[in-house]
Design a protein around this motif. Structure first.
Motif, PDB file in Angstrom:
ATOM      1  N   ALA A  10       0.833  -1.207   0.000  1.00 42.01           N
ATOM      2  CA  ALA A  10       0.000   0.000   0.000  1.00 42.01           C
ATOM      3  C   ALA A  10       0.866   1.255   0.000  1.00 42.01           C
ATOM      4  CB  ALA A  10      -0.927  -0.007   1.218  1.00 42.01           C
ATOM      5  N   ALA A  11       1.924   1.263   0.794  1.00 48.46           N
ATOM      6  CA  ALA A  11       2.826   2.415   0.808  1.00 48.46           C
ATOM      7  C   ALA A  11       3.536   2.570  -0.532  1.00 48.46           C
ATOM      8  CB  ALA A  11       3.845   2.253   1.937  1.00 48.46           C
ATOM      9  N   PHE A  12       3.918   1.452  -1.142  1.00 46.95           N
ATOM     10  CA  PHE A  12       4.593   1.489  -2.446  1.00 46.95           C
ATOM     11  C   PHE A  12       3.666   2.038  -3.532  1.00 46.95           C
ATOM     12  CE2 PHE A  12       5.310  -0.845  -6.470  1.00 46.95           C
ATOM     13  CZ  PHE A  12       6.548  -0.318  -6.806  1.00 46.95           C
ATOM     14  N   VAL A  13       2.440   1.530  -3.566  1.00 47.62           N
ATOM     15  CA  VAL A  13       1.485   1.981  -4.582  1.00 47.62           C
ATOM     16  C   VAL A  13       1.182   3.463  -4.416  1.00 47.62           C
ATOM     17  CG1 VAL A  13      -0.895   1.734  -5.389  1.00 47.62           C
ATOM     18  CG2 VAL A  13       0.484  -0.302  -4.915  1.00 47.62           C
ATOM     19  N   ARG A  14       0.943   3.888  -3.200  1.00 48.63           N
ATOM     20  CA  ARG A  14       0.660   5.292  -2.956  1.00 48.63           C
ATOM     21  C   ARG A  14       1.852   6.168  -3.360  1.00 48.63           C
ATOM     22  NH1 ARG A  14      -3.044   7.891   0.396  1.00 48.63           N
ATOM     23  NH2 ARG A  14      -3.746   5.840   1.127  1.00 48.63           N
TER      24      ARG A  14
END
Length: 596
Positions: A583-587
């Motif tokens: 989730a942090a990577f995608v954001r």
């Protein structure tokens, strides 16, 4: 087998508090200090076949005679963790005096009838061992032995003599050695005269080091253990380097191409060429933040997994600081209480995640978060407890302690999860997604099999499992082969390496999935991390078949039941870490892209 003494305490809250506290014992045992000529209690605990560690029974399950059969059995009831681990300490009634030697003191005498002879013979053939405790120090020995006569026929013998060599330093007991001797042939009509000898030996070993003799330094500090840590560290360097390449080279080129405006393009042909060369992850920017399927289950799983991360870290650090492995059931008690206290974290994470995706049924999510892991574990434990009751084993948990666990969940864990969910919904619910979600979902193109979610999930758990493979052998051996696991500092490093490897693998897998224009990354990220537990379970099957000599329905059910609970917790833990990293990577990557 003798029945457990019932605890009749009316207020359930009072019972829960007592269940969580250590057992009530004599003052001299509690502070481990004795006066000269003071009585020292020897507690008998359990017996069972050596190859089946969980198949244990009350000491008097075997027809041992008692020194004072008319006296009511005196129990030393421990805390919650001690009882859940199948301990029931009963006073042996032996007259052992601090610094008082005795030789050949009689315990009792008995004559074997057909039933008793058959029970003893079966116990000796199955290599039954027994466990005693003196001043909280465990003492182990075998019930008897097998001997062959001149014709090569095996006969069973039972030991009738126990010799206790007790080392002391001033007013403290440091070490207890047991020697069993005087075997008598087990046969109908045989008379068994049990006796014991006590020798007190002074020593200069300090009290703080008395538990070291139970630690197998040769096994746990083997060179291969250190090599595995170095190997895992090298794997971390490789994976972090791979993630750095993706972030710094591949994505940087993509950003440069996406930042190019139409005015900077030389002509329509180059613009069309650039568009055709675009990486697939940019093309799904309108769908990548779409709410995942089964949002309630995902939110509960992620919340519980994050809670387990904090829980494991807390228990490991507390064990390192307090040497909890030296006390019966303390680590398990600490785990249960810490789980209840960290329920706030699970509720906060799941409530915020569910609210960010505009979920409406937050009460259902909260209930699932509070009951997902405890409910599954309780279901498995209920089945195992039923089997233990059928076998009259000490592994059967008394009803009162089951109620103590339920009250702990109902009055501490559940309210904290509810409070965390409410706070998470209100303070951690702003989506703030860098790209808007399109109304109509985009079609997902067909890709090669190795780019499909199931393949990425199965491959994702290999490297994390490889980073903990060697440590799993030491953990399994300590749990299933009577070794005390004490290297919790080493375990902390392995857990940290596991988390780092899981984060890196999930980021790489998510990048490949988005490049395949598949925007269903949420469950894939969770699955590729959680699949580590699948390989751990496969390893447990290998360990059961080739590293142990366990037999029978009872031990097989307990082995795979405990392993299933461990793998379930590991799946939630790794899955949550993987999801949060993805989730942090995608954001991050979509924040730096100009979205239409």
């Amino acid at each position: 087998m003798g029945h457990r003494e019932r605890l009749e305490i009316c207020p359930l809250w009072a019972f829960m508090c007592l269940a969580l506290l250590p057992g009530f014992v004599f003052c001299s045992q509690k502070n481990h200090k004795y006066e000269d000529k003071e009585k020292v209690n020897l507690w008998v605990n359990k017996v069972g076949p050596y190859n089946n560690p969980q198949e244990t029974y009350n000491y008097y399950y075997l027809p041992f005679c008692k020194r004072h059969p008319a006296l009511k059995a005196q129990h030393s009831w421990g805390g919650l963790g001690e009882v859940l681990q199948g301990n029931e300490l009963i006073n042996s009634q032996l007259d052992i005096i601090f610094k008082g030697n005795s030789s050949g003191a009689e315990i009792c005498s008995m004559t074997l009838d057909e039933r008793k002879a058959k029970v003893f013979e079966d116990a000796v053939r199955r290599q039954y061992w027994f466990e005693l405790f003196m001043d909280d120090l465990p003492i182990w020995g075998f019930v008897g032995e097998l001997k062959k006569d001149d014709a090569g026929v095996e006969h069973t013998y039972i030991y009738t003599s126990k010799r206790f060599d007790i080392s002391y330093n001033k007013d403290r007991i440091i070490q207890v050695n047991l020697t069993t001797a005087d075997p008598v042939l087990v046969a109908v009509g045989a008379k068994l005269d049990f006796h014991y000898t006590v020798n007190w030996i002074p020593t200069k070993t300090p009290f703080t080091r008395r538990f070291e003799r139970y630690l197998d330094y040769t096994f746990f500090e083997h060179k291969i253990h250190w090599f595995s840590l170095v190997n895992s560290f090298m794997m971390v360097l490789f994976l972090t380097g791979l993630v750095a390449i993706i972030l710094m080279r591949t994505l940087r080129k993509d950003y440069a191409r996406y930042a190019r405006s139409a005015a900077d393009a030389l002509d329509a042909e180059s613009l069309e060429r650039d568009f055709s060369e675009e990486s697939g992850w940019k093309l799904v920017h309108g769908d990548v933040f779409r709410p995942p399927r089964h949002l309630t289950l995902l939110a509960a799983s992620v919340g519980t997994g994050v809670q387990l991360v904090f829980l494991c870290m807390a228990v490991i650090l507390l064990t390192i600081a307090g040497s909890f492995f030296e006390e019966r059931g303390t680590i398990l008690t600490c785990f249960i209480i810490a789980y209840a206290l960290t329920s706030f974290i699970g509720g906060y994470v799941s409530g915020g995640l569910y609210a960010r995706h505009e979920g409406r049924q937050w009460i259902r999510t909260m209930l699932l978060t509070a009951s997902l892991f405890p409910g599954l574990c309780f279901g498995i434990a209920f089945g195992l407890n039923t089997i233990a009751i059928f076998y009259h084993s000490l592994a059967a948990v008394p009803f009162g302690y089951i109620m103590a666990v339920l009250l702990l969940w109902g009055f501490i864990s559940f309210p904290l999860c509810l409070i965390g969910t409410v706070i998470g919904r209100n303070w951690n619910s702003i989506p703030n997604y860098p790209c808007r979600v399109k109304r109509i979902p985009s079609p997902i193109p067909d890709k090669h099999w190795y780019l499909r979610p199931w393949a990425i999930c199965m491959a994702g758990g290999l490297l994390p499992f490889g980073s903990i493979f060697i440590e799993m052998y030491f953990v399994f051996t300590s749990f299933w082969n009577y070794k005390v696991y004490y290297i919790y500092g080493f375990l902390l490093l392995v857990v940290l390496i596991l988390l780092v490897v899981t984060v890196c693998v999930t980021i790489v897998g998510t990048y490949f999935l988005l490049n395949a224009e598949n925007y269903h990354w949420q469950w894939t990220a969770f699955g590729m991390s959680a699949s580590t537990s699948f390989y751990v379970f496969l390893y447990s099957v290998h360990y059961f078949l080739f590293k142990t000599k366990m037999t029978g329905l009872f031990q097989t059910c307990f082995y795979f039941g405990y392993t299933s609970m461990f793998c379930l917790g590991l799946a939630l833990l790794c899955g949550a870490v993987g999801y949060m990293a993805a989730a942090a990577f995608v954001r991050t990557i979509y924040r730096n892209v100009k979205c239409d």
